[in-house]
Design a protein around this motif. Structure first.
Motif, short mmCIF file in Angstrom:
data_model
loop_
_atom_site.label_atom_id
_atom_site.label_comp_id
_atom_site.label_asym_id
_atom_site.label_seq_id
_atom_site.Cartn_x
_atom_site.Cartn_y
_atom_site.Cartn_z
N HIS A 71 0.83 -1.21 0.00
CA HIS A 71 0.00 0.00 0.00
C HIS A 71 0.86 1.26 0.00
CE1 HIS A 71 -3.50 -2.46 1.94
NE2 HIS A 71 -3.47 -2.59 0.63
N LEU A 72 1.91 1.26 0.81
CA LEU A 72 2.80 2.43 0.86
C LEU A 72 3.49 2.63 -0.47
CD1 LEU A 72 4.22 4.73 2.31
CD2 LEU A 72 5.94 3.09 3.07
N VAL A 73 3.99 1.56 -1.08
CA VAL A 73 4.67 1.68 -2.36
C VAL A 73 3.73 2.27 -3.40
CG1 VAL A 73 5.60 0.34 -4.29
CG2 VAL A 73 6.43 -0.07 -1.98
N ALA A 74 2.47 1.84 -3.41
CA ALA A 74 1.50 2.36 -4.37
C ALA A 74 1.29 3.86 -4.17
CB ALA A 74 0.18 1.61 -4.24
N LEU A 75 1.20 4.28 -2.92
CA LEU A 75 1.03 5.71 -2.63
C LEU A 75 2.26 6.50 -3.06
CD1 LEU A 75 -0.63 5.56 0.91
CD2 LEU A 75 -1.70 6.39 -1.19
N LEU A 76 3.43 5.98 -2.74
CA LEU A 76 4.66 6.67 -3.11
C LEU A 76 4.80 6.78 -4.62
CD1 LEU A 76 7.22 5.13 -0.58
CD2 LEU A 76 6.31 7.46 -0.58
N GLU A 77 4.52 5.69 -5.31
CA GLU A 77 4.67 5.70 -6.77
C GLU A 77 3.71 6.71 -7.41
OE1 GLU A 77 4.01 4.45 -10.94
OE2 GLU A 77 2.54 4.38 -9.30
N ALA A 78 2.48 6.79 -6.89
CA ALA A 78 1.52 7.76 -7.42
C ALA A 78 2.00 9.18 -7.18
CB ALA A 78 0.15 7.55 -6.78
N GLY A 79 2.53 9.44 -5.99
CA GLY A 79 3.04 10.77 -5.69
C GLY A 79 4.27 11.12 -6.51
N LEU A 80 5.14 10.17 -6.76
CA LEU A 80 6.34 10.41 -7.56
C LEU A 80 5.98 10.72 -9.00
CD1 LEU A 80 8.54 7.56 -6.09
CD2 LEU A 80 9.09 10.00 -5.97
N ARG A 81 4.94 10.11 -9.51
CA ARG A 81 4.52 10.39 -10.90
C ARG A 81 3.92 11.78 -11.02
NH1 ARG A 81 0.49 7.89 -12.28
NH2 ARG A 81 0.12 6.33 -10.66
N ARG A 82 3.20 12.21 -9.98
CA ARG A 82 2.56 13.54 -10.04
C ARG A 82 3.55 14.65 -9.77
NH1 ARG A 82 -1.45 11.01 -6.89
NH2 ARG A 82 -0.67 12.13 -5.06
N GLY A 83 4.44 14.44 -8.81
CA GLY A 83 5.34 15.50 -8.39
C GLY A 83 4.67 16.37 -7.35
N PRO A 84 5.43 17.26 -6.69
CA PRO A 84 4.90 18.03 -5.57
C PRO A 84 3.96 19.16 -5.96
CG PRO A 84 7.14 18.71 -6.03
CD PRO A 84 6.85 17.50 -6.92
N TYR A 85 3.94 19.52 -7.24
CA TYR A 85 3.14 20.69 -7.63
C TYR A 85 1.87 20.33 -8.37
CZ TYR A 85 7.78 22.46 -6.69
OH TYR A 85 9.00 22.72 -6.09
N ASP A 86 1.66 19.04 -8.61
CA ASP A 86 0.48 18.59 -9.32
C ASP A 86 -0.55 18.13 -8.30
OD1 ASP A 86 -1.46 17.51 -10.87
OD2 ASP A 86 -0.17 16.06 -11.92
N ILE A 87 -1.56 18.96 -8.05
CA ILE A 87 -2.58 18.62 -7.06
C ILE A 87 -3.91 18.34 -7.74
CG2 ILE A 87 -1.47 19.92 -5.22
CD1 ILE A 87 -3.43 22.19 -5.74
N GLY A 88 -3.87 18.23 -9.05
CA GLY A 88 -5.10 17.98 -9.76
C GLY A 88 -5.49 16.52 -9.73
#
Length: 203
Positions: free
Chosen positions: A186-203
């Protein structure tokens, strides 16, 4: 049983594996030199012939398992661009949970002398959690360079989050390996999703 004077191939690993089986089956309180050599099917004095007592054996076991995971993590960079980022991160996470499982990682906490030896070895440069964290950061940097994660992704923070969580699971986990694997997934899935979006993509 091994006869006296006969060399046993890979004796360290044989004793380490035997100790892990004793720990898994009976817990830290059952770990004695006699229990280990009995499980390994070798002469009772073999452990003390290769280690300066049980504390040194325990320290070497823990350090060996950490080094094994560190080697696995250092191979991550070569997987950049292959498979998926989540698969690669999860592979390292599961390697840590299995090779340095809760029974092994928590073992030194029951033996202060062994814990001191481990701490001194890590401070002296032996591979441990910091090595794994650095290897994961390097891998994620390579994936960022290859365009598979966002250019603004904080790779160091992601590596810290993963290794910190794994450390928590190792130190507090019990024998529910399936639950630990699921939580890591579960953590890896969350991290991977965040890494693909980056810190400035909140859409």
């Amino acid at each position: 049983m091994s006869p006296r004077g006969v060399t046993i191939p890979d004796v360290r690993e044989r004793l380490f594996a035997a100790a892990e089986r004793v720990l898994e089956r009976e817990g830290p309180g059952a770990l004695t030199s006699r229990a280990i050599t009995g499980e390994a099917g070798c002469a009772k004095g073999l452990l003390h012939a290769h280690f300066d007592g049980l504390d040194e054996f325990v320290a070497e076991l823990v350090l060996d398992r950490f080094a094994r995971v560190a080697r696995h993590a250092e191979e991550l960079r070569g997987r950049a661009g292959q498979g998926t980022v989540a698969e690669n991160l999860l592979g390292t996470a599961l390697a840590l949970l299995s090779s340095a499982g809760p029974t092994v990682a928590g073992l030194a906490l029951t033996r202060p002398a062994a814990s001191l030896r481990i701490r001194e070895a890590l401070e002296g440069g032996a591979p441990g959690f910091d090595t794994v964290q650095d290897a994961i950061t390097d891998y994620l940097d390579a994936e960022r360079h290859g365009g598979r994660i966002a250019q603004g992704a904080d790779t160091a923070a992601a590596a810290l989050a993963l290794v910190g969580t794994l450390h928590h699971l190792l130190m507090t986990g019990g024998h529910d390996r399936q639950n630990e694997r699921e939580r890591a997934g579960h953590l890896v899935a969350l991290l991977e999703a965040g890494l693909r979006r980056g810190p400035y993509d909140i859409g």
